[in-house]
Write a protein that holds these residues in place. Structure first.
Motif, short mmCIF file in Angstrom:
data_model
loop_
_atom_site.label_atom_id
_atom_site.label_comp_id
_atom_site.label_asym_id
_atom_site.label_seq_id
_atom_site.Cartn_x
_atom_site.Cartn_y
_atom_site.Cartn_z
N TYR A 412 -105.24 -76.93 35.33
CA TYR A 412 -103.89 -77.22 35.77
C TYR A 412 -103.05 -77.83 34.64
O TYR A 412 -103.53 -78.67 33.89
CB TYR A 412 -103.92 -78.20 36.95
CG TYR A 412 -102.54 -78.68 37.35
CD1 TYR A 412 -101.66 -77.80 37.96
CD2 TYR A 412 -102.12 -79.97 37.08
CE1 TYR A 412 -100.37 -78.21 38.29
CE2 TYR A 412 -100.85 -80.40 37.41
CZ TYR A 412 -99.97 -79.50 38.02
OH TYR A 412 -98.71 -79.91 38.34
N THR A 417 -100.73 -70.92 30.15
CA THR A 417 -100.66 -70.44 31.54
C THR A 417 -100.34 -71.56 32.52
O THR A 417 -99.70 -71.31 33.54
CB THR A 417 -102.01 -69.82 31.96
OG1 THR A 417 -103.05 -70.67 31.50
CG2 THR A 417 -102.17 -68.44 31.38
N ASN A 421 -97.34 -70.23 34.71
CA ASN A 421 -97.61 -69.89 36.10
C ASN A 421 -97.36 -71.05 37.05
O ASN A 421 -97.63 -70.93 38.24
CB ASN A 421 -99.06 -69.42 36.27
CG ASN A 421 -99.32 -68.13 35.52
OD1 ASN A 421 -98.38 -67.44 35.11
ND2 ASN A 421 -100.58 -67.80 35.34
N ALA A 422 -96.90 -72.17 36.53
CA ALA A 422 -96.73 -73.32 37.42
C ALA A 422 -95.39 -74.03 37.21
O ALA A 422 -94.72 -74.39 38.17
CB ALA A 422 -97.88 -74.30 37.23
N SER A 918 -102.82 -71.14 40.54
CA SER A 918 -101.63 -70.57 39.90
C SER A 918 -100.72 -69.97 40.95
O SER A 918 -99.49 -70.09 40.87
CB SER A 918 -102.03 -69.46 38.91
OG SER A 918 -102.76 -70.01 37.84
N GLY A 1049 -105.41 -72.25 36.81
CA GLY A 1049 -104.35 -72.04 35.80
C GLY A 1049 -104.90 -71.20 34.66
O GLY A 1049 -104.57 -71.41 33.50
#
Lengths: 1065, 484
Positions: A412, A417, A421-422, A918, A1049
Motif C-alpha cells: 500500500y 503503483t 492505483n490509489a 488497488s 498495490g
C-alpha cells in the motif's frame, strides 16, 4: 506362475550346467558418460543375464556357443553387441524417445521409471529452457501436474515466484525444499538455468519421505549438467537479451482531473505572492493538494498545470497554461523498458576416470522502475575424479554474487503503483514529469504534482511548493538508493569408497551459506521537499549471515539374486543451521544532511543484532526390491532428532512403503499397442518440526531506554502449548503410467490422499487472552486430488517432430480439525487495512485459505438491500471464497522441423478468489475506469443523479420491494471503504496464460567451413508472458499476485521479447 | 561366501561411518542449543512496568473528532463517521505486562527473585492501578469486553458486562491503594519515580472520574464510589503539582502530539471549539491552538465533505493546528489526569448531590487550575471568564449549573479526545450535532467502536453473545452501558 517358476529353474539350470564359457566385463554408460545402474545385460539366445552395478559395471559369463550380448535399459534404445576377441565390452546406450523414463529421485538416485511407486514428474532442460527464465519456479509453470506457480511481476527484480505443490497441504503455506545435486538450498534463484540438466518434482510424502521434515511440502530436485567428453573442444556460449515492457495495467478513467474539488479553482493574485504570478491572475487551476481524482471534467479547457508555478532554468513552462486533457497512457509511459541480459560460457570435458564442467554466468538487468537494476555473477563447477579403483572424489562448488539496486515495495502507498492505483491525478503527463525530474523551486524544494493549492503560498513558500503526500515519482526513486549485495556459496565435496561391486559408501560435506549486505539511503532533499510524505533523510544498513552445514554419509548397495534385484541406501546426516544479523538505522533525520552513517542519526539509535542456531540429526534408510521387470517394492524409514523440539520429545520416526507392478511385461503379446503399463501404490509418513527458540517465552529488550537506567521490556505475545510434539503427515497414493504405440503416447495418472496431523503452528488467538498467538499442535488437514500428465508425440518423421505435454490437476483439501475449542485459524491479514479489506482464515470443515471480510447485505433471494441513497449495507465477517484454485495445469508444445524449432507453453488455473486493495483505492480515489464510466443512460456516473448521472444499482429497498436506483457516483465508490465492504474488490483467480514462446533456428554450421570450429549454433526469438488469454478482471494478472490473499498495490504484469544465441565449440 | 563377506563389510562400514560422528548422546541431546542467545526467559518486572507506563500516552485524535475538539483539513472521512473498528492490542501488550508483574510477585517460586525490583506488594499495587486505568480505557470504547477471564491464557474468554468491569475496576483501585506497604517502591516507575502517595492520589482520582461516569447507568454505585474515592487513603489530586503527567524524554519517546505533527499536518482545532472558547472569552484558546503570524486562530468547520473542506482551506490557508507549539514539543509532558479534571469532577459530584462539597467553589477552582495548567492564568482574565453569563453559576438553577460544570469538564479534558468523547456520550453536553454530511447509514455520531474484526474468528461464540446484547449489533451506533 508355473511358467515363471519354470523360467527360474531353467535360468538356474543354465548357470549350473554350462561349462565352456568366457567371462566378459565392461561398463554401461549413457551418452553423457554417466553410469547406468541396473542395465540389463543378456546373452542373446539364452536366458543368462545380469545387471550393471552402481558404477554401471557388469561381468557376465557367456557360454561358448553364444556371441551376442543384448544391453537394455528402460528409456534407452536396446543395443546388441557382437563379441569379438576382447573380453572387455563397454557400451554406450542412447536415450530413447521418452526422456522421462530415467528419473532422478530422492538423494539424487537415478532410477528407471518402472520401479517408482509414486508420481515423480521430471522436466528436462529442453522444456525448462523454452525461454531462458531467470528463475526455476517460473520455468516450471504449467509443466508439472499439481504444481501451482505463483509468479511475481518481473518489475520486482530477482523476486522469485513461489510454488505450491498439490495445493496447500499444510495449515501454514509452506514452500518446497530445493535440493541441488544433493545440497539443500533455501533460495530458488541463485543458480543458473543453463546449468540445469533436469528437474524432478517430488510431490507427496511418498516421494519425499527420505528428505524428512524439510520435504513435507514437496521437494524440487535439481540435477546440474556434468562434464563429459564430446565432440569439439567442449565450450558452449549462450547469450540472451530480453526487453521487458509493461503489459497488464488497470483500466483508468480519462474524463476527470485530479483533486477533491469538482470545479476548477480561480487563481487570485495577491501582494504576498511573486510578481511574476500576476500574469496568471484570473486563470484557473484544479485542486492540486487532494491526491485523488475527483476533480473537474476534462474537456481540453485552459488551466494552470502543477509545474507552471516553479521558477527554474529547467522549466520551459513557467507561468504557462495548458489544456486540461486525459492522459490515457500516462502510467504506461512512466516505466522504463527493462533490459535483461543473460550470458553464459561453459566448458566441459571428461575421460575414463574424470569429468569436469565449469560454467560462468552473468545476468544483468536494467529495471523497469527508475534507479533499479541487478547484476549477478555465477560460477558453477563440478568435478569427479577416480583415484584408482576404490576411491572417487568429487566436488560441486557454486559461488554467486548478486547486486540488486532499487526500491521494490509493492504494498500500500508505494511510490509507483501504490500511487498510480490509489492516490493520483488522471491528468498528469509523464513525459513532462520525466522532463522536469530534479526541478526545484527557487528555495530548493523538489517540484511535486501534489503540492498545496496556491493560497498556501501566503503561509510560506515551502507549504506551497513542497509535496503534500507525493513527489514526482522520478524524484522519489532517484533519491532513494537501496542496494542489496548477496554473496552465496553452496556445494559439496564428496568422497566415495567403493568397497566392492555391490557396495559403496559416500561421505559428503555440504554447505549453503550466504551473506547479505543491505543499505538504504534516502536523500535529504526528499525530507526537505515533503510536507506529509513521511520521509526523513535516513540511512539503514543490515548485515546478515546464514549458513547451513550438512555432514552426510550414505552407503549404497545393489545386488541381484536370480530374478530378485535389491538395492538399498543407508545414511546418517547432521545438519546445523546458523544465522547472525546486525542492523542499524537512523531515526527522525540526520544531523549532517546526506552523511549516511547510523551514528549521524538525529535521535541516537542502538543497532540491533540477532543470532540463532538449530541442529537436526537424522538416520535413514531406503531400498527397493524388484522381481524381474515386473514387480517392485520400495521402502524408506527415517528418524530425526531436532534441537528445536522439547528435549524429551525431540525424536520422530516415519516410514514409507510402495509397490509398482509393470503389467505390460505380461501383456506384450495380447496388447501390442501398449508399450508400457504400470500401476503403483504407496503409503508414507513424513514428520516436521519448528524453528529454533519457540518453546519458551523469551523476553526481548527495547534497545532504546526511556531515561538512563529505565529500560523497557515487553512480554512476548506468543503463548506456548506445553506439550508440543513433532507433526506427521501420512499419505496414500495410487497411480498408473501407461505408454502406447511404441511410446508415442504416454499417460500418467495419480490419485493421492494425504492427512496432516499435529502440525506445529503458531495460531492467532484473541489478544484478550493476554497473548496474540499460541503455538499448538494443530489438528488435521486433509488434501486429495488427481494429477494427470499426458505426453504425446503425434508426429515423428525424419524432418518433423512434435511433442506435446498436457498437465492437469484437480486438487481439493479440507481443514478437519484445529485444536480444542478453536474452529477458525486466522492465517494472514490484508496487512494494509483490516477494516474494509479481507483476512485469510482456515475454517474447520472448509477448504484452506478462506477469504473473510465485509459483504453486501442481501435478502433471501440474494438481492442487494439498498438504503435510500442507493447504497449498500455491510454485513461484516462473511466468507467470500478460497484463495486456492480447483484446477491447475499447462500445455507444452515443442515442434521441430529440420533446423527450425517452435515451442510454447500455456499455463492455466481455474477456481479460487483474490482480493485487490488497488481496486478498493482505485475506485475510492476516482482513478479506475468504473468511476468515469457511462451509465445506461449514456451519462457519466459522476454527473448528478438529477441530471441523469449516477451509478445504476438494482436491489430491494428496506421494505423488500425491488428497486432500480441511481446512486451518486462519489458516494457509491466511497461506500466500500467507508462502510467496510470487501466483496466489491474480489475477483476470480482463474486465468489462462501463454507464458513462453520460442522460435529457433539451428544454423547448419557442420556443412560450412566453420564446422571445424563450431559444433552447433542456434538462434531463437523468445517471448515471456506474451498473452494473458483469459482473466475475469484484466486490470491485474492473477498469475502474478503479490500475496496469497491477493494484492495490496502490486506492480503491473510485464511482457518480454528477446533473442537467444547459443554456440557450441 | 564372498557375498556374505561383503554384507558384513558393508554393515561394518556403515557403523564406522556413524562412528565419525560424535557419540550417540550428543547425536540426540542438544544441550542448551535451543536457548535463545538474544533474549532472556526471566522477565525484569521493573522494565515491564516501565513499558506499561510508556504506553499510557496517546493523542486520541479520532475520538477528538467525535467530540468535535478537532476537524480534518483534507480527508474528512473520519469526521464524517466512516466505519471505525477498535483494537484489543493493549490486552496482549501493556495489560499482560502488568499481569506478568503481578504473577512474578505472587508466585511462590518467583516472588523472591522479583524483590530486587521493589517490594512484592508495591509492585503489585502499581500494576493493579495501571491495569484498572487500561481496562477503563478499553471498556469505554466497546462496552462489554473480556475481563474476568482475560489475561489468563484462556483462548476463549467470556465477555463481561461493562457494569461488572466497572465494579471490578473500583475494587482493584480500592485494594491497590491499601496494598502499598512500607517496603521499597517499585522500580521502573517513570510516572511518579517511586512516590507512593502520588500513586494513591492517581488511583483515587481515577476512581472518582470513573464513578461519575455511572451517573446515568448506576448513580447509586457512582455516588458510593465517588465518596469512597474522596475518603480513601492518600487523597486525590488537588494541585497542579500532583498532576499525573507522562514526562517524555524526547528523542525515541516523544509527546504524541509532537509525533502526530512530525509527518502529518491535517488535523485542526474545530471551528466549533474555537467558537465556544471565544464566546466565553476563554484565554485557554491561545494554548489550545496554533495562531497564525497575525495571532489569529482559525478553526476548520467540523465534518465538511472533502470538496467543501478544500474550499475552506483554500480560503483560509492559515487555519490552526491543535495546541500551541510549546504544548506539543517532543519532550512536553502529556497530561493523563490533572487537578482541574479532578476538581471539576468533584464539582459535578457535589452538584448531583453525591457529596456535600461546595460545587460552585470547586467549579471555579477547577477553572483556575486549568488556566494555570495551560499557563494563561491572570486574575483579570479569570475574573472576566468566570463572571461571564455562559460560565457563571446562576443561583437556583441546579440543572443549568450542572450543565455548566459538564461543559467545563469537556473544555478541560481537551485535547484528550477519549475523555472528551466519553463525557459527551454520558452527558450530551455540549449538545453536539452530527455533521449533516455524515456518510454512515445512521447519520449519527459514533457512539462506540466496533470490536476487532478478528474476534468473530478467534472468539466467535463469546463475541456473538456480546454482540447480541448490543442494540443494532456490533456497529458504531450501539451504546455502551453507561451511555444512556
Amino acid at each position: 506362475m508355473k511358467k515363471h517358476l519354470l523360467t527360474l529353474l531353467l535360468f538356474l539350470g543354465v548357470f549350473s550346467l554350462a561349462q565352456a564359457q568366457r567371462s566378459i566385463s565392461g561398463k554401461v554408460t549413457d551418452a553423457k558418460g554417466e553410469a547406468l545402474i541396473g542395465a540389463s545385460v543378456l546373452v542373446k539366445g539364452s536366458t543368462g543375464g545380469t545387471v550393471s552395478d552402481i558404477d554401471g559395471k557388469y561381468s557376465i559369463s557367456v557360454p561358448a556357443g553364444s556371441s551376442v550380448l543384448v544391453f537394455s535399459y528402460t528409456g534407452f534404445n536396446t543395443v546388441e553387441v557382437n563379441l569379438g576377441t576382447s573380453n572387455t565390452v563397454d557400451v554406450t546406450l542412447e536415450e530413447g524417445i521418452l526422456l522421462e523414463e530415467a528419473v532422478v529421485t530422492a538423494l539424487g538416485i537415478k532410477r528407471s521409471e518402472k520401479s517408482l511407486t509414486y508420481a515423480a514428474q521430471q522436466v528436462g532442460s529442453e522444456q525448462l529452457t523454452i525461454i531462458r527464465q531467470t528463475n526455476i519456479n517460473n520455468a516450471l509453470a504449467g509443466k508439472i501436474a499439481g504444481v501451482q506457480v505463483r509468479s511475481q511481476s518481473s518489475m520486482k527484480l530477482n523476486s522469485g515466484a513461489s510454488i505450491r505443490i498439490r495445493g496447500a497441504g499444510s495449515l501454514s503455506d509452506k514452500g518446497p525444499l530445493y535440493v541441488i545435486d544433493g545440497t539443500p538450498v533455501t533460495n530458488s534463484f541463485d543458480f543458473n538455468m543453463d546449468d540445469v540438466e533436469s528437474v524432478t518434482v517430488l510431490k507427496g510424502p511418498n516421494a519425499t519421505a527420505i528428505y524428512g521434515q524439510r520435504g513435507d511440502a514437496g521437494v524440487i530436485v535439481v540435477t546440474t549438467k556434468k562434464g563429459n567428453k564430446g565432440k569439439g573442444i567442449g565450450i558452449e556460449v549462450n547469450q540472451s537479451t530480453f526487453f521487458d515492457k509493461v503489459y497488464i495495467l488497470p483500466a483508468y478513467q480519462n474524463t476527470h482531473a485530479g483533486g477533491g474539488e469538482s470545479e476548477l479553482i480561480k487563481f487570485t493574485w495577491n501582494s504576498g505572492m511573486p510578481a511574476d504570478w500576476k500574469v496568471l491572475d484570473g486563470k484557473f487551476y484544479h485542486d492540486y493538494e487532494d491526491d485523488a481524482s475527483w476533480g473537474p471534467k476534462m474537456t481540453g479547457q485552459e488551466y494552470i498545470p502543477w509545474y507552471s508555478w516553479y521558477k527554474s532554468d529547467k522549466n520551459p513552462y513557467y507561468m504557462q497554461t495548458a489544456k486540461l486533457e486525459g492522459q490515457p497512457n500516462n502510467i504506461r509511459d512512466f516505466y522504463n523498458t527493462g533490459i535483461t541480459t543473460l550470458n553464459n560460457v561453459n566448458f566441459k570435458t571428461g575421460g575414463d576416470n574424470y569429468n569436469l564442467r565449469v560454467s560462468l554466468s552473468n545476468q544483468g538487468a536494467k529495471g523497469m522502475l527508475p534507479n533499479s537494476g541487478s547484476d549477478k555473477y555465477t560460477v558453477a563447477t563440478n568435478t569427479n575424479v577416480d583415484l584408482g579403483k576404490y576411491i572417487t572424489i568429487g566436488a560441486n562448488i557454486n559461488y554467486v554474487t548478486n547486486k540488486i539496486t532499487g526500491e521494490f515495495s509493492d504494498g500500500y502507498a508505494n511510490n509507483s503503483t501504490g500511487s498510480f492505483n490509489a492516490w493520483f491525478h488522471r491528468d498528469l503527463d509523464f513525459k513532462i514529469m520525466k522532463e522536469l525530474q530534479g526541478m526545484t523551486s527557487p528555495e530548493g524544494y523538489l517540484a511535486s504534482w501534489n503540492h498545496y493549492n496556491v493560497p498556501k503560498y501566503n503561509t510560506s513558500p515551502r507549504s506551497f511548493y513542497a509535496a503534500n503526500y507525493w513527489y514526482n515519482p522520478y524524484d522519489y526513486f532517484n533519491n532513494r538508493n537501496i542496494v542489496t549485495n548477496t554473496r552465496r556459496f553452496f556445494g559439496d565435496v564428496n568422497l566415495t569408497a567403493k568397497l566392492s561391486d555391490k557396495f559403496k559408501i559416500t561421505g559428503f560435506i555440504r554447505r549453503n551459506e550466504y551473506q547479505t549486505d543491505f543499505e538504504d539511503k534516502l536523500n535529504n532533499i526528499l525530507q526537505l521537499s515533503g510536507l506529509q510524505t513521511g520521509y526523513f533523510n535516513a540511512y539503514a544498513t543490515q548485515l546478515t549471515y546464514f549458513r547451513e552445514d550438512n555432514y552426510e554419509a550414505i552407503a549404497s548397495y545393489a545386488d541381484k539374486f536370480g530374478d530378485i534385484s535389491v538395492e538399498a541406501n543407508g545414511g546418517v546426516n547432521m545438519r546445523t543451521d546458523k544465522s547472525k544479523s546486525i542492523a542499524g538505522s537512523t531515526s527522525q533525520g540526520l544531523n549532517v544532511p546526506d552523511l549516511f552513517t547510523v551514528g549521524n542519526s538525529k535521535v541516537a539509535q542502538v543497532p540491533s543484532e540477532s543470532r540463532s542456531l538449530k541442529q537436526v540429526n537424522s538416520v535413514y534408510a531406503r531400498g527397493s526390491f524388484g522381481y524381474k521387470s515386473l514387480l517392485f517394492i520400495d521402502w524408506s524409514a527415517r528418524n530425526d532428532w531436532s534441537s528445536a523440539l522439547p528435549a524429551d520429545a525431540n525424536s520422530y520416526f516415519y516410514p514409507s512403503l510402495g509397490t509398482s507392478f509393470v503389467f505390460s511385461e505380461l501383456t506384450s503379446d495380447a496388447l501390442p499397442f501398449l508399450s508400457f503399463g504400470k500401476v503403483r501404490a504407496s503409503i508414507a509418513q513424513v514428520g516436521s518440526d519448528l524453528g529454533a527458540y519457540q518453546l519458551d517465552l523469551f523476553y526481548g529488550l527495547n534497545a532504546n531506554q526511556w531515561t538512563a537506567g529505565n529500560f523497557l521490556m515487553a512480554t512476548p505475545d506468543g503463548l506456548i502449548d506445553a506439550g508440543i510434539k513433532p507433526s506427521l503427515s501420512s499419505a496414500l497414493e495410487f497411480g498408473t503410467d501407461l505408454k502406447f504405440f511404441n511410446n508415442r503416447v504416454g499417460l500418467s495418472a495419480t490419485y493421492f490422499k494425504e492427512k496432516k496431523i499435529n502440525e506445529i503452528l503458531s495460531i492467532p488467538i484473541t489478544a484478550a487472552s493476554g497473548f496474540s498467538s499460541k503455538l499448538i499442535n494443530a489438528g488435521r488437514i486433509d488434501r486429495w486430488g488427481v494429477e494427470i500428465a499426458l505426453d504425446l508425440n503425434p508426429i515423428k518423421t525424419r524432418d518433423l517432430n512434435w511433442d506435446v505435454t498436457l498437465n492437469f490437476a484437480n486438487i481439493d483439501n479440507e481443514v478437519k480439525e484445529l485444536t480444542a475449542g478453536i474452529t477458525e485459524q486466522l492465517v494472514g491479514v490484508n496487512s494494509a487495512f483490516t477494516g474494509f479489506g479481507v483476512r485469510q482464515v482456515n475454517v474447520v470443515g472448509e477448504k484452506w485459505g478462506q477469504l473473510r471480510g465485509g459483504a453486501i447485505k442481501r435478502d433471501a433471494q440474494g438481492r442487494a438491500i439498498l438504503d435510500k441513497d442507493g447504497l449498500y449495507t455491510a454485513v461484516p465477517n462473511q466468507y467470500l471464497g478460497s484463495v486456492l484454485p480447483d484446477v491447475t495445469g499447462g500445455f507444452v508444445s515443442q515442434l521441430t522441423y529440420k533446423n527450425f524449432s517452435f515451442s510454447f507453453n500455456i499455463d492455466y488455473s481455474f477456481g479460487g478468489k483474490y482480493y485487490s486493495l488497488s481496486d478498493a483505492w482505485g475506485k475510492f480515489s476516482g482513478l479506475f475506469a468504473a468511476t468515469g464510466a457511462l451509465n445506461d443512460k449514456g451519462n457519466n456516473v459522476r454527473d448528478d443523479v438529477s441530471a441523469g448521472g449516477g451509478v445504476k444499482v438494482e436491489g430491494v429497498n428496506a421494505a423488500g420491494e425491488p428497486v432500480t436506483m441511481y446512486a451518486d457516483g462519489f458516494n457509491y465508490f466511497h461506500q466500500f471503504v467507508n462502510r467496510g465492504i470487501a466483496e466489491d474488490h474480489l475477483f476470480d483467480l482463474s486465468f489462462v496464460k501463454l507464458r513462453e514462446v520460442s522460435f529457433g533456428y539451428s544454423i547448419p554450421v557442420a556443412n560450412t567451413s566453420l564446422g571445424k570450429f563450431i559444433q552447433g549454433a542456434t538462434v531463437s526469438l523468445v517471448a515471456r508472458n506474451p498473452w494473458l488469454i483469459y482473466a475475469q478482471n484484466r486490470d491485474f494478472d492473477p498469475s502474478e499476485l503479490a500475496g496469497t490473499f491477493g494484492e495490496n498495490g502490486q506492480f503491473p504484469g510485464t511482457r518480454s521479447i528477446g533473442f537467444n544465441l547459443k554456440l557450441q565449440f | 561366501m564372498k557375498r556374505n563377506n561383503n554384507s558384513t563389510f558393508f554393515l561394518l562400514m556403515l557403523l564406522a561411518s556413524i562412528g565419525f560422528f560424535p557419540a550417540c548422546d550428543s547425536f540426540t541431546d542438544f544441550g542448551n542449543t535451543n536457548v535463545d542467545p538474544n533474549r532472556t526467559n526471566k522477565p525484569v518486572t521493573a522494565a515491564l512496568i516501565t513499558n506499561a507506563i510508556a504506553g499510557m500516552g496517546a493523542a486520541f485524535i479520532t475520538e477528538g473528532l467525535y467530540c468535535q475538539y478537532f476537524a480534518q483539513s483534507q480527508y474528512t472521512d473520519g469526521s464524517l463517521y466512516s466505519r471505525v473498528e477498535g483494537g484489543f492490542g493493549s490486552y496482549s501488550g501493556v495489560l499482560y505486562d502488568l499481569q506478568n508483574v503481578i504473577i512474578n510477585n505472587t508466585d511462590a517460586n518467583l516472588k523472591t527473585a522479583a524483590l530486587v525490583q521493589g517490594s512484592n506488594a508495591n509492585q503489585i499495587a502499581v500494576s493493579r492501578i495501571l491495569k484498572a486505568y487500561y481496562f477503563a480505557r478499553l471498556t469505554d470504547y466497546f462496552g462489554d469486553i473480556p475481563y474476568s477471564q482475560a489475561l489468563t491464557g484462556e483462548v476463549k474468554p467470556v465477555y463481561d458486562s461493562q457494569q461488572t468491569i466497572y465494579n471490578g475496576i473500583f475494587k482493584e483501585l480500592d485494594e491497590a491503594v491499601k496494598q502499598f506497604d512500607g517496603g521499597v517502591a517499585a522500580r521502573g516507575d517513570i510516572l511518579f519515580s517511586g512516590n507512593i502517595t502520588r500513586w494513591k492520589k492517581f488511583a483515587n482520582s481515577l476512581r472518582l472520574i470513573l464513578a461519575i461516569r455511572l451517573s446515568k447507568a448506576d448513580a447509586a454505585t457512582g455516588a458510593t464510589q465517588a465518596k469512597a474515592a474522596l475518603a480513601a487513603d492518600g487523597g486525590i489530586i488537588t494541585a497542579n503539582a500532583d498532576n499525573t503527567m507522562l514526562n517524555y524524554p524526547g528523542g525515541n519517546f516523544n509527546n504524541p502530539w509532537y509525533a502526530a505533527y512530525l509527518t502529518r499536518q491535517d488535523q485542526a482545532i474545530s471551528e466549533i471549539m474555537v467558537k465556544m472558547l471565544n464566546e466565553r472569552s476563554d484565554p485557554r484558546i491561545n494554548s489550545y491552538a496554533t495562531a497564525d503570524k497575525t495571532g489569529k486562530i482559525t478553526g476548520i468547520p467540523y465534518g465538511l465533505p472533502r470538496e467543501q473542506a478544500i474550499q475552506f482551506t483554500n480560503a483560509n490557508p492559515t487555519w490552526s493546528f491543535v495546541l500551541a507549539p510549546t504544548f506539543r514539543a517532543a519532550a512536553t509532558p502529556l497530561a493523563i489526569l490533572t487537578a482541574a479534571d479532578v476538581t471539576l469532577a468533584r464539582a459535578e459530584a457535589a452538584s448531583m448531590g453525591w457529596t456535600t462539597e461546595n460545587s460552585e467553589q470547586l467549579y471555579k477552582d477547577g477553572i483556575k487550575l486549568s488556566m494555570e495548567y495551560w499557563k494563561v492564568f491572570t486574575q483579570a482574565s479569570y475574573d472576566t471568564y468566570t463572571s461571564g453569563a455562559l460560565v457563571a453559576f446562576a443561583a437556583g438553577d441546579n440543572a443549568g449549573n450542572l450543565e455548566k460544570i459538564r461543559m467545563q469538564r469537556w473544555f478541560t479534558f481537551y485535547p484528550d479526545g477519549l475523555q472528551g468523547w466519553s463525557e459527551w456520550r454520558r452527558t450530551n453536553v455540549p449538545a453536539l450535532k452530527p455533521t449533516p454530511f455524515a456518510i454512515n447509514s445512521s447519520k449519527q455520531i459514533i457512539r462506540r467502536y466496533i470490536y476487532p474484526a478478528t474476534e468473530a474468528t478467534l472468539n466467535g461464540a463469546n463475541y456473538g453473545a456480546a454482540v447480541s446484547k448490543i442494540s443494532g449489533g456490533d456497529t458504531n451506533d450501539g451504546k455502551v452501558w453507561w451511555d444512556k
